[in-house]
Motif scaffolding. Structure first.
Motif, PDB file in Angstrom:
ATOM      1  N   PHE A  45      64.145   3.411 -19.513  1.00 12.41           N
ATOM      2  CA  PHE A  45      64.800   2.119 -19.325  1.00 12.41           C
ATOM      3  C   PHE A  45      64.873   1.796 -17.829  1.00 12.41           C
ATOM      4  N   ALA A  46      65.387   2.750 -17.040  1.00 14.04           N
ATOM      5  CA  ALA A  46      65.494   2.562 -15.595  1.00 14.04           C
ATOM      6  C   ALA A  46      64.125   2.519 -14.936  1.00 14.04           C
ATOM      7  N   PHE A  47      63.184   3.325 -15.434  1.00 18.42           N
ATOM      8  CA  PHE A  47      61.831   3.361 -14.866  1.00 18.42           C
ATOM      9  C   PHE A  47      61.171   1.987 -14.977  1.00 18.42           C
ATOM     10  N   MET A  48      61.259   1.383 -16.165  1.00 16.75           N
ATOM     11  CA  MET A  48      60.659   0.064 -16.360  1.00 16.75           C
ATOM     12  C   MET A  48      61.327  -0.973 -15.469  1.00 16.75           C
ATOM     13  N   LEU A  49      62.655  -0.933 -15.365  1.00 20.13           N
ATOM     14  CA  LEU A  49      63.366  -1.887 -14.527  1.00 20.13           C
ATOM     15  C   LEU A  49      63.030  -1.683 -13.052  1.00 20.13           C
ATOM     16  N   SER A  50      62.798  -0.430 -12.667  1.00 21.66           N
ATOM     17  CA  SER A  50      62.390  -0.160 -11.287  1.00 21.66           C
ATOM     18  C   SER A  50      61.028  -0.780 -10.997  1.00 21.66           C
ATOM     19  N   LEU A  51      60.110  -0.670 -11.960  1.00 20.05           N
ATOM     20  CA  LEU A  51      58.788  -1.296 -11.808  1.00 20.05           C
ATOM     21  C   LEU A  51      58.937  -2.808 -11.651  1.00 20.05           C
ATOM     22  N   LEU A  52      59.774  -3.404 -12.507  1.00 25.64           N
ATOM     23  CA  LEU A  52      60.020  -4.836 -12.445  1.00 25.64           C
ATOM     24  C   LEU A  52      60.616  -5.216 -11.094  1.00 25.64           C
ATOM     25  N   GLY A  53      61.604  -4.443 -10.644  1.00 27.77           N
ATOM     26  CA  GLY A  53      62.266  -4.746  -9.376  1.00 27.77           C
ATOM     27  C   GLY A  53      61.346  -4.621  -8.183  1.00 27.77           C
ATOM     28  N   MET A  54      60.498  -3.588  -8.178  1.00 23.71           N
ATOM     29  CA  MET A  54      59.572  -3.417  -7.058  1.00 23.71           C
ATOM     30  C   MET A  54      58.531  -4.535  -7.040  1.00 23.71           C
ATOM     31  N   ARG A  55      58.058  -4.927  -8.216  1.00 26.05           N
ATOM     32  CA  ARG A  55      57.077  -6.014  -8.291  1.00 26.05           C
ATOM     33  C   ARG A  55      57.684  -7.344  -7.831  1.00 26.05           C
ATOM     34  N   SER A  56      58.944  -7.569  -8.179  1.00 33.85           N
ATOM     35  CA  SER A  56      59.574  -8.866  -7.911  1.00 33.85           C
ATOM     36  C   SER A  56      60.376  -8.892  -6.620  1.00 33.85           C
ATOM     37  N   GLY A  57      60.502  -7.748  -5.939  1.00 35.83           N
ATOM     38  CA  GLY A  57      61.215  -7.721  -4.666  1.00 35.83           C
ATOM     39  C   GLY A  57      62.720  -7.710  -4.786  1.00 35.83           C
ATOM     40  N   TYR A  58      63.253  -7.124  -5.863  1.00 38.33           N
ATOM     41  CA  TYR A  58      64.701  -7.039  -6.023  1.00 38.33           C
ATOM     42  C   TYR A  58      65.287  -5.978  -5.081  1.00 38.33           C
ATOM     43  N   THR A  59      66.578  -6.102  -4.842  1.00 36.83           N
ATOM     44  CA  THR A  59      67.344  -5.059  -4.165  1.00 36.83           C
ATOM     45  C   THR A  59      68.112  -4.274  -5.225  1.00 36.83           C
ATOM     46  N   PHE A  60      68.025  -2.945  -5.166  1.00 40.38           N
ATOM     47  CA  PHE A  60      68.741  -2.107  -6.124  1.00 40.38           C
ATOM     48  C   PHE A  60      70.085  -1.667  -5.561  1.00 40.38           C
ATOM     49  N   ILE A  61      71.117  -1.814  -6.362  1.00 44.49           N
ATOM     50  CA  ILE A  61      72.429  -1.240  -6.032  1.00 44.49           C
ATOM     51  C   ILE A  61      72.520   0.070  -6.806  1.00 44.49           C
ATOM     52  N   LEU A  62      72.265   1.181  -6.138  1.00 43.59           N
ATOM     53  CA  LEU A  62      72.195   2.478  -6.813  1.00 43.59           C
ATOM     54  C   LEU A  62      73.593   3.050  -7.040  1.00 43.59           C
ATOM     55  N   VAL A  63      73.848   3.470  -8.271  1.00 52.36           N
ATOM     56  CA  VAL A  63      75.135   4.081  -8.640  1.00 52.36           C
ATOM     57  C   VAL A  63      74.828   5.479  -9.170  1.00 52.36           C
ATOM     58  N   PRO A  64      74.880   6.503  -8.305  1.00 53.99           N
ATOM     59  CA  PRO A  64      74.483   7.855  -8.730  1.00 53.99           C
ATOM     60  C   PRO A  64      75.368   8.462  -9.805  1.00 53.99           C
ATOM     61  N   ASN A  65      76.669   8.102  -9.815  1.00 56.99           N
ATOM     62  CA  ASN A  65      77.589   8.703 -10.778  1.00 56.99           C
ATOM     63  C   ASN A  65      78.391   7.619 -11.496  1.00 56.99           C
ATOM     64  N   PRO A  66      77.797   6.964 -12.496  1.00 61.17           N
ATOM     65  CA  PRO A  66      78.507   5.887 -13.191  1.00 61.17           C
ATOM     66  C   PRO A  66      79.702   6.369 -13.991  1.00 61.17           C
ATOM     67  N   ARG A  67      79.806   7.692 -14.223  1.00 64.17           N
ATOM     68  CA  ARG A  67      80.975   8.206 -14.950  1.00 64.17           C
ATOM     69  C   ARG A  67      82.249   8.096 -14.105  1.00 64.17           C
TER      70      ARG A  67
END
Length: 342
Positions: A45-67
């Motif tokens: 799920f995240a891998f596909m969204l990362s591909l989409l984001g890199m292609r479209s130039g998105y900025t990622f807000i990384l949350v290493p520990n969502p718990r």
């Protein structure tokens, strides 16, 4: 099993996702589109969204520990966010945080639910708090997480996983591989440029239909407009006195019962019925009883779907994306009750 994914599969999934999001993303008139990334990056799920984001130039807000929910909310308060992909349990966990409702949601345009079945209760609360509807979709590793999705501009949660994304074809078949009609429950089989050619070093003859559709192992039904209702995983379906029972349906209903935070359903052996429904309950406190749960089930479910066995637990086994691991529950029941499996 290792799903073989080609460069073509990966590129196709990125293009399919980009096309699906475009009606909304094309209207965002800001320098950067910020996507919240609270999913494990190794998950498809995240891998596909990362591909989409890199292609479209998105900025990622990384949350290493969502718990760490308080820390998660603090991270979200620091900048605007436009796209929020998550699983149902993550959406629900944030909604249960008292200060989550105080965040600024004016930039939020897409709340993408996936990875597990979304519930109407969570979707309703999410829309009330954020003003942005949860849009549910479906995908799997074997299709680079692209498969079906609800129309991205829809404002109402409809309980389906939507329609096939561009270039994806879906059929519904029975156990003999025969195609089924509308509103008939059967296995979803998928074909498209994003779909795997098979598993690595494995005989794949049973994984595809005779006309080349990949067997997903998911039980669905399709309506006249092509919208697909995901009933459950084929391996999780419970057979009670000859009737098919889907854990997702029971869990969705039982989450409306007062005093329940979370729940999960499995089938266990039964001498009289073949299988019986067992539910694991994570209670809010000690005020909810088994009789309360049984009474609620009888009022809201058909008789053969009602849980005959109830067990209270402090937490449910879940994957790193928050998906309940029913297999772990089955294994634990087998260890606790070896005589029922003899």
């Amino acid at each position: 099993k290792g799903a073989v994914l080609s460069q073509r599969n990966v590129v196709a999934a990125a293009l399919q996702s980009e096309a699906w999001y475009r009606p909304v993303t094309s209207e965002i008139n800001e320098v950067y589109i910020n996507m919240v990334m609270a999913l494990p990056l190794y998950h498809i799920f995240a891998f596909m969204l990362s591909l989409l984001g890199m292609r479209s130039g998105y900025t990622f807000i990384l949350v290493p520990n969502p718990r760490d929910m308080p820390g998660f909310v603090k991270t979200l308060s620091k900048q605007p966010f436009h796209i929020f992909p998550a699983v149902n349990t993550l959406f629900k966990g944030l909604l249960d945080q008292p200060n989550f409702k105080d965040l600024n949601f004016s930039s939020l345009r897409i709340s993408q639910a996936g990875g597990m079945a979304a519930t109407e209760q969570t979707a309703k609360r999410w829309l009330e708090v954020t003003g942005c509807p949860m849009v549910e979709g479906w995908g799997m590793t074997e299709g680079v997480a692209a498969g079906t999705a609800n129309v991205i501009t829809d404002r109402k949660f409809n309980g389906t996983i939507g329609i096939p994304v561009p270039s994806v074809d879906i059929i519904v078949v029975d156990d003999n591989g025969e195609r089924l009609g509308l509103h008939q429950a059967g296995e979803m089989c998928i074909k498209g440029p994003n779909v795997t050619s098979g598993y690595f070093n494995k005989d794949n003859s049973d994984d595809f239909t005779s006309d080349g559709y990949f067997r997903t192992g998911d039980i669905i039904s399709m309506d006249e407009k092509g919208y697909i209702t995901l009933l459950d995983r084929k391996k999780d379906m419970i057979l009670v006195s000859g009737f098919n029972v889907f854990p997702n349906e029971i869990e969705s209903v039982m989450l409306d019962c007062d005093g329940i935070i979370d729940c999960a359903v499995i089938g266990i052996p039964d001498e009289n019925q073949g299988e019986a429904v067992k539910i694991y309950i994570v209670p809010v406190d000690n005020n909810v009883s088994k009789s309360d749960i049984k009474e609620f089930a009888l009022d809201n479910l058909t008789g053969y779907k009602c849980p005959r066995h109830i067990e209270f637990v402090s937490e449910l086994p879940k994957s790193n994306v928050g998906k309940v691991l029913r297999q772990k529950l089955r294994e634990q029941h087998m260890l606790d009750n070896p005589q029922t499996f003899s």
